[in-house]
Design a protein around this motif. Structure first.
Motif, PDB file in Angstrom:
ATOM      1  N   ILE A 209       0.829  -1.208   0.000  1.00 44.71           N
ATOM      2  CA  ILE A 209       0.000   0.000   0.000  1.00 44.71           C
ATOM      3  C   ILE A 209       0.866   1.262   0.000  1.00 44.71           C
ATOM      4  O   ILE A 209       0.532   2.262  -0.622  1.00 44.71           O
ATOM      5  CB  ILE A 209      -0.928   0.014   1.242  1.00 44.71           C
ATOM      6  N   GLY A 210       2.011   1.203   0.687  1.00 48.72           N
ATOM      7  CA  GLY A 210       2.867   2.379   0.782  1.00 48.72           C
ATOM      8  C   GLY A 210       3.858   2.491  -0.365  1.00 48.72           C
ATOM      9  O   GLY A 210       4.693   3.378  -0.382  1.00 48.72           O
TER      10      GLY A 210
ATOM     11  N   PHE B  86       2.660   0.914  -6.534  1.00 46.17           N
ATOM     12  CA  PHE B  86       1.382   0.196  -6.478  1.00 46.17           C
ATOM     13  C   PHE B  86       0.285   1.082  -7.067  1.00 46.17           C
ATOM     14  O   PHE B  86       0.065   2.193  -6.592  1.00 46.17           O
ATOM     15  CB  PHE B  86       1.050  -0.173  -5.033  1.00 46.17           C
TER      16      PHE B  86
ATOM     17  N   ARG C 206      -3.499   1.640  -7.522  1.00 44.97           N
ATOM     18  CA  ARG C 206      -4.833   1.202  -7.082  1.00 44.97           C
ATOM     19  C   ARG C 206      -5.755   1.040  -8.289  1.00 44.97           C
ATOM     20  O   ARG C 206      -6.668   0.230  -8.281  1.00 44.97           O
ATOM     21  CB  ARG C 206      -5.430   2.243  -6.140  1.00 44.97           C
ATOM     22  N   GLU C 207      -5.496   1.862  -9.325  1.00 49.19           N
ATOM     23  CA  GLU C 207      -6.347   1.825 -10.517  1.00 49.19           C
ATOM     24  C   GLU C 207      -6.227   0.499 -11.259  1.00 49.19           C
ATOM     25  O   GLU C 207      -7.095   0.145 -12.048  1.00 49.19           O
ATOM     26  CB  GLU C 207      -5.973   2.975 -11.462  1.00 49.19           C
TER      27      GLU C 207
ATOM     28  N   ASP D 105      -6.151  -2.336  -9.800  1.00 48.83           N
ATOM     29  CA  ASP D 105      -6.707  -3.397  -8.968  1.00 48.83           C
ATOM     30  C   ASP D 105      -7.774  -4.164  -9.744  1.00 48.83           C
ATOM     31  O   ASP D 105      -8.657  -3.573 -10.365  1.00 48.83           O
ATOM     32  CB  ASP D 105      -7.319  -2.776  -7.707  1.00 48.83           C
TER      33      ASP D 105
ATOM     34  N   GLU E 144      -7.167   8.117 -15.760  1.00 48.09           N
ATOM     35  CA  GLU E 144      -7.143   7.471 -14.448  1.00 48.09           C
ATOM     36  C   GLU E 144      -5.816   7.636 -13.723  1.00 48.09           C
ATOM     37  O   GLU E 144      -5.755   7.474 -12.511  1.00 48.09           O
ATOM     38  CB  GLU E 144      -7.456   5.982 -14.593  1.00 48.09           C
TER      39      GLU E 144
ATOM     40  N   ARG F  57      -8.879  -3.083 -18.178  1.00 52.02           N
ATOM     41  CA  ARG F  57      -9.803  -3.635 -17.180  1.00 52.02           C
ATOM     42  C   ARG F  57     -10.874  -4.489 -17.853  1.00 52.02           C
ATOM     43  O   ARG F  57     -11.285  -5.517 -17.339  1.00 52.02           O
ATOM     44  CB  ARG F  57     -10.445  -2.446 -16.445  1.00 52.02           C
TER      45      ARG F  57
END
Lengths: 295, 737
Positions: free
Chosen positions: B121-122, B126, B128-129, B131, B281, B296
């Motif tokens: 997460i940090g 990474f 998030r988009e 995911d 995004e 996606r």
């Protein structure tokens, strides 16, 4: 308990002659957590070439839309009916933990991925994410952190901070940044929510930025606030603009690290066209709850 | 052994690849150095100069010059040892790939006992988009790199994994080509494994993953630091090299614009960081809007998958052995340099207590590391405070005392610590390692970090025991047919400026000693003609922009052109025709050659009209001579036998504007299919009308020609300047206010 018909209109005007406009819209309120989404619809004009819905990393419901040119006005009209059963957080029914104890709990989860209350992996990830800085939530100054009296229970701390912010910070229509809002005593609703996140994260707590709606007759319903995690108590939604925990006048649209994550409409046009202006308008109309949905 | 090598050995580097080699590998080192004849006086300096010259003549010059020199002596590794390293690296890449699938999917590996979530997460890498984006193919990493060094105990260790946009594949192949040429006798004396098959496998793998749609390579463009690397890789893989503006998402599918018809892209190999891939995004300003959503929805595969940079967080190294046991049920074979994640309290205390001897690395992708021993007391205190403020974002790594290889400084050999970037490409059967890689030697500072900006590059030779055998030639990849409009415009520009420069040269030669007021003199002095230097500059710019489309033979000529510009001398008459000749004969027929030819015809037509508008009646006849067509029959033409009519509308004269326009039309048809050209029709009409009139050639010819010239210039603008659709962010209104 209240039920609202929420109408959120977002309109873009400009001479767009060719190409495609790509939009990422967060215009459907979340279901659950003290509110129930009965129905939601999103109209886009002109007709989109492509529409699809997905959930983002935080579980917000995002609609992806491609709109082909030409158009002079691109309009998104979202209508949803939501029943809110939530009551304001009551300190008498929440764990009494000094905020430093909460900080210790957050720290443990961050280092090990394990919580005291059997938090699942999704909950752990959310707590870790809420503890991290983000673009619009700067680390607070040491002076700002002195606003947190040692040993205060978290619930009382949040109520006290929100109360201070709502009275000490004059409302401005445009944001100036969380740190400036605190220094100069003037800030927007967004600044206040970011400031609350900033103080909480700066102290070592986990905090979210929440975008949503607030019912107040005659006033545009767009609103935003913060939520802070309390072990065994979940996320406490605190509104620094009104100085109180949220109740059944509030509808949660979505949450994230800061306002960028939950911007209702983000868009990019692939075009050789000219400038575009945007306006947003939100109305909440109290209605009677749809049949069979009470409770 | 030679005296240089004796001295090298006597100098006593304790931990050296050459001196510690045994058996067949030792023989290989001896053959390499022996055939190189490094003891001959001045030989090392000659090799260095030869390497520099070879680099320049391959186009590694000007803005594309790499920031590091290339050492003539390769790193030699024996095949058995290499095979063991390659197998260990393949296992490591499989693990990283599985990790990636989990981190953007079920996230079962996050949590107590496996991987602390904060490392993911940090991590700025990474996304998030990304995911929940699944990859239909067998792997999420199409090609990845690992920086490795050999530790003092003789084992290989990984310093950093390179999983975002992979850098260095193109350079690795360039280095091989150059060193194989400069050290040809050595290269022939040992059996060196070839690099070509690696690229061929990668091509096949990408092709299969996206079938039936084609793969393409996304680059940040000619101005970016990776421009050469990307163009070289596109050439090696036979992929169209594309930029943001060549691509468009429609119905969640990715389409590549082409001058003929657009093509769908199945796999987009990215040469740019994931964050620069989609302005909707991800980070605004760069990328293809809608790309993340297309991925996606499964409409396109992005390789390496979006968010793969999360694997570059050094904190992950702490947990890889544990993750390998959990994911694969086996021990990690290629271990990492010992790394401590500061997000863990105990490890953080260890790092801060030992800050003066560790390499401190940030979670930020591309952060090279801070050498603790180079910091002053104050700097250490400051860094410790930064770590304490955001411990999760930092790691400390034990420095690796990397083995040395003999490296030349031009006169002698020094023992330089060496780091290798090795590369693996995914296929159905797992990761295949490139037999070789990008070697780098570092200034001897006691510890290897990741590949730094400084240092010297080295080729890496994996040598097999036994005699040299003939290796089959590299398999030719299918020719590219897709021609993005931007590239077509570059090729047209090349043709235009080459022809324009050639004409300018001819006029200047004719003007030399010609009477003032004569046509050559007037032409040479008109400002409308432009300068040779400007033409040369444009040729350089457009050649670089279209690099992946051009034959390698042009770069020595381009380099001479560049030197001429730098020296502010007029490019020699030989340079430009040589370049024009190469482009006319070595470009493929799939639209590329025609694009250059079309540019040339347009330049000729424009130039002739300009010359005519300056000419007197007598000058017109002179013009025919000047254009190398003195024998053009002028009789029997429509519009009488006036030279103006010949120049404009002769069907037989090879220098008439009519013939040039016809040529332009034919070449454009080859480039673009049946693109309608109303502007060209307009020009045709105007000139034909003019040629048919009996009074052509009167004193107001210049005025009569103006509309034709003006339209031709307009046509040039529309053909040569490709104007793409630009992505622009919609206004971000503050919400709520």
């Amino acid at each position: 308990m209240s039920t609202y018909l929420i109408e959120h209109r977002s309109s873009h005007r400009g001479q767009v002659a060719r190409g495609t406009t790509y939009l990422r819209a967060l215009l459907t309120p979340r279901d659950g957590g003290g509110q129930r989404l009965h129905d939601a619809e999103l109209h886009v004009s002109p007709d989109p070439a492509e529409t699809s819905v997905y959930r983002d990393f935080d579980g917000n419901r995002i609609t992806h839309v491609d709109v082909p040119a030409p158009y002079e006005e691109l309009e998104l009209r979202a209508r949803s009916t939501v029943t809110v059963t939530r009551r304001a957080a009551d300190p008498a029914h929440l764990p009494v933990l000094a905020w430093e104890q909460v900080v210790a709990a957050v720290r443990q989860i961050r280092a090990t991925g394990r919580g005291e209350h059997g938090e699942g992996m999704a909950a752990v990830i959310a707590i870790v994410e809420g503890a991290h800085p983000s673009a619009l939530v700067p680390a607070p100054s040491d002076d700002a952190l002195r606003l947190l009296p040692p040993g205060t229970p978290l619930v009382a701390l949040l109520a006290g901070l929100a109360e201070q912010m709502s009275t000490a910070i004059r409302r401005s229509p445009t944001s100036v940044g969380a740190d400036r809002a605190l220094r100069e005593g003037v800030g927007s609703i967004q600044d206040l929510a970011h400031l609350m996140c900033s103080l909480a994260r700066g102290a070592g707590l986990s905090a979210r930025y929440v975008a949503g709606y607030r019912y107040e007759p005659g006033v545009d319903g767009a609103h935003a606030w913060a939520a802070v995690w309390l072990p065994g108590g979940g996320w406490l939604h605190i509104d620094p603009a009104s100085g109180a925990f949220i109740d059944d006048r509030y509808v949660v649209l979505g949450w994230g690290r800061d306002a960028v994550d939950v911007s209702p409409v983000r868009g990019v046009q692939l075009t050789a066209g000219g400038p575009v202006t945007r306006t947003d308008h939100v109305t909440l109309t109290p209605v009677s709850a749809p049949a069979g949905s009470a409770g | 052994m030679s005296s240089l090598l004796d001295r090298y050995a006597a100098h006593g580097p304790g931990h050296d690849e050459m001196l510690q080699a045994a058996g067949a590998t030792r023989t290989a080192w001896q053959r390499v150095t022996g055939h190189a004849g490094i003891d001959a006086p001045g030989q090392l300096a000659r090799y260095r100069r030869a390497v520099d010259a070879a680099r320049r003549s391959r186009g590694l010059a000007g803005p594309d010059a790499p920031p590091w020199p290339l050492d003539p002596l390769p790193v030699v590794i024996g095949a058995p040892e290499w095979d063991a390293l390659a197998a260990a690296a393949a296992q490591r890449l499989e693990l990283l790939d599985a990790l990636l699938a989990d981190l953007y999917g079920p996230r079962r590996l996050l949590g107590p006992g496996s991987l602390p979530p904060e490392i993911v997460i940090g991590s700025p890498g990474f996304l998030r988009e990304a995911d929940g984006i699944t990859q239909p193919g067998h792997h999420r990493l199409a090609v990845a790199g690992i920086d490795v060094a050999r530790n003092a105990d003789g084992s290989w260790v990984a310093l950093t994994d390179r999983t975002d946009a992979v850098r260095g594949l193109g350079h690795a192949m360039e280095n091989r080509r150059i060193i194989a040429e400069v050290l040809a006798p050595s290269y022939r004396a040992v059996r060196v494994r070839r690099l070509g098959p690696f690229f061929h496998e990668l091509h096949t793998s990408l092709q299969e993953a996206g079938a039936p749609h084609r793969p393409a390579l996304l680059t940040a463009g000619p101005g970016s630091p990776a421009a050469f690397d990307d163009a070289a890789l596109a050439g090696l893989l036979g992929l169209p090299l594309v930029q943001d503006e060549d691509l468009e998402v429609q119905d969640n599918q990715l389409w590549l614009a082409s001058v003929r018809e657009r093509t769908r892209v199945g796999v987009l190999l990215r040469g740019v960081p994931a964050r620069d891939c989609d302005p909707l995004e991800l980070r605004p300003g760069r990328g293809v809007p809608g790309l993340v959503h297309a991925a996606r929805r499964g409409g396109v595969q992005v390789a390496n998958s979006l968010g793969s940079a999360v694997l570059e967080n050094p904190a992950l190294l702490t947990y890889l052995p544990r993750l390998c046991r959990e994911v694969r049920g086996e021990e990690l074979q290629l271990t990492s340099a010992a790394t401590y994640w500061c997000g863990d309290r105990a490890m953080c205390s260890h790092v801060i207590a030992n800050i003066g001897r560790l390499v401190i690395k940030s979670a930020r992708p591309g952060h090279g590391g801070i050498k603790g021993w180079e910091l002053s007391i104050d700097q250490r205190a400051e860094l410790s405070a930064r770590i304490a403020a955001q411990p999760w974002a930092w790691s400390g790594q034990e420095p690796v005392r990397a083995s040395t290889t003999p490296t030349t400084d031009g006169t002698t050999l020094t023992a330089a610590p060496t780091v290798l970037r090795i590369f693996g490409a995914a296929s159905q059967t797992g990761f295949h390692l490139m037999p070789g890689g990008l070697g780098r030697v570092l200034p001897d500072d006691g510890g290897a970090t990741a590949l730094p900006r400084e240092g010297t590059a080295k080729d890496v030779w994996v040598v097999a025991p036994g005699p040299t055998e003939d290796t089959p030639p590299d398999v030719a990849l299918p020719a590219r047919s897709v021609l993005p409009p931007r590239t077509a415009a570059n090729l047209l520009q090349l043709g235009w400026h080459l022809e324009h420069a050639a004409r300018t040269l001819r006029i200047q030669q004719a003007a030399d000693g010609a009477a003032p007021g004569s046509l050559p003199a007037r032409l040479a002095s008109t400002e409308e003609l432009g300068t040779l230097t400007e033409d040369a500059r444009q040729i350089l710019t457009h050649a670089r922009a279209a690099r992946s489309e051009l034959p390698a033979e042009i770069w020595p000529v381009v380099f001479r052109l560049e030197q001429a510009i730098a020296a502010a001398t007029v490019p020699t008459a030989a340079t430009l025709p040589a370049l024009a000749e190469l482009l006319a004969h070595r470009l493929p027929h799939n639209g590329r050659r025609a694009a250059v030819a079309a540019g040339g015809e347009l330049a000729r037509a424009e130039h002739t009209l300009l010359a005519m508008s300056l000419a007197t009646e007598q000058g017109l006849a002179q013009l025919l001579t000047l254009l190398d067509a003195p024998d053009t029959p002028t009789a029997g033409l429509p519009g009488a036998d006036h030279p103006a009519a010949t120049l404009l509308w002769s069907e037989t004269s090879p220098v008439s504007v009519r013939r040039h326009l016809a040529g332009l039309r034919a070449h454009l048809a080859t480039v673009s299919g049946d693109q309608a050209l109303p502007l060209l029709d307009d020009v045709d009409d105007l000139l034909e009308e003019l040629a048919a009139r009996h009074e052509v050639g009167l004193s107001n010819l210049a005025e009569e020609l103006t509309p034709g010239r003006w339209r031709l210039a307009e046509l040039r603008r529309s053909l040569l300047s490709h104007v793409p659709l630009r992505a622009a962010g919609l206004p971000e209104e503050e919400w709520p206010t």
